[in-house]
Design a protein around this motif. Structure first.
Motif, short mmCIF file in Angstrom:
data_model
loop_
_atom_site.label_atom_id
_atom_site.label_comp_id
_atom_site.label_asym_id
_atom_site.label_seq_id
_atom_site.Cartn_x
_atom_site.Cartn_y
_atom_site.Cartn_z
N VAL A 136 -2.42 6.52 4.74
CA VAL A 136 -2.28 5.67 3.56
C VAL A 136 -2.00 4.23 3.98
O VAL A 136 -2.54 3.28 3.41
N HIS A 137 -1.19 4.07 5.02
CA HIS A 137 -0.87 2.72 5.50
C HIS A 137 -2.13 1.97 5.95
O HIS A 137 -2.34 0.82 5.60
N ARG A 172 -4.21 1.03 2.87
CA ARG A 172 -3.62 -0.10 2.13
C ARG A 172 -3.86 -1.42 2.85
O ARG A 172 -4.16 -2.43 2.22
N SER A 176 -6.05 -4.41 1.28
CA SER A 176 -5.40 -5.71 1.15
C SER A 176 -6.20 -6.80 1.85
O SER A 176 -6.40 -7.89 1.31
N ILE A 218 -7.66 7.89 -2.42
CA ILE A 218 -6.26 7.93 -2.03
C ILE A 218 -5.47 8.76 -3.04
O ILE A 218 -5.42 8.41 -4.22
N LEU A 271 0.56 7.53 -2.34
CA LEU A 271 0.94 6.14 -2.57
C LEU A 271 2.41 6.03 -2.98
O LEU A 271 3.09 5.08 -2.61
#
Length: 90
Positions: free
Chosen positions: A28-29, A32, A36, A82, A87
């Motif tokens: 997930v990191h 993200r 971003s 996701i 999250l």
């Protein structure tokens, strides 16, 4: 819980073919961070919340890079799936 899955689709300027990559599993990191970064560099970034067939909530991020962003590519599209629960754990 299922991990983040990334799908990529690209069209190269020098060939009449569309390249498909098999799905990649990400943390997930990492997803993200990629999304971003794409908000600053991509042509369009859309994030949708939906559910799968079993009623599990997940987010779909659709990122489109136009011509000139990738070497020799007419476009690149990335689609992230996701799980919403993932999250919320961060």
């Amino acid at each position: 819980m299922r991990p983040v899955t990334l799908y990529r689709l690209s069209r190269h300027s020098d060939a009449d073919r569309i390249g498909h990559w098999r799905p990649e599993r990400l943390t997930v990191h990492t997803a993200r961070m990629s999304i971003s970064g794409a908000r600053k560099a991509a042509d369009t970034v859309h994030v949708y919340e939906t559910t799968d067939r079993n009623g599990n909530s997940f987010h779909v991020a659709h990122i489109h890079f136009g011509p000139g962003h990738w070497d020799n590519g007419a476009f690149m599209t990335e689609i992230y799936e996701i799980p919403t629960a993932a999250l919320l754990e961060i």
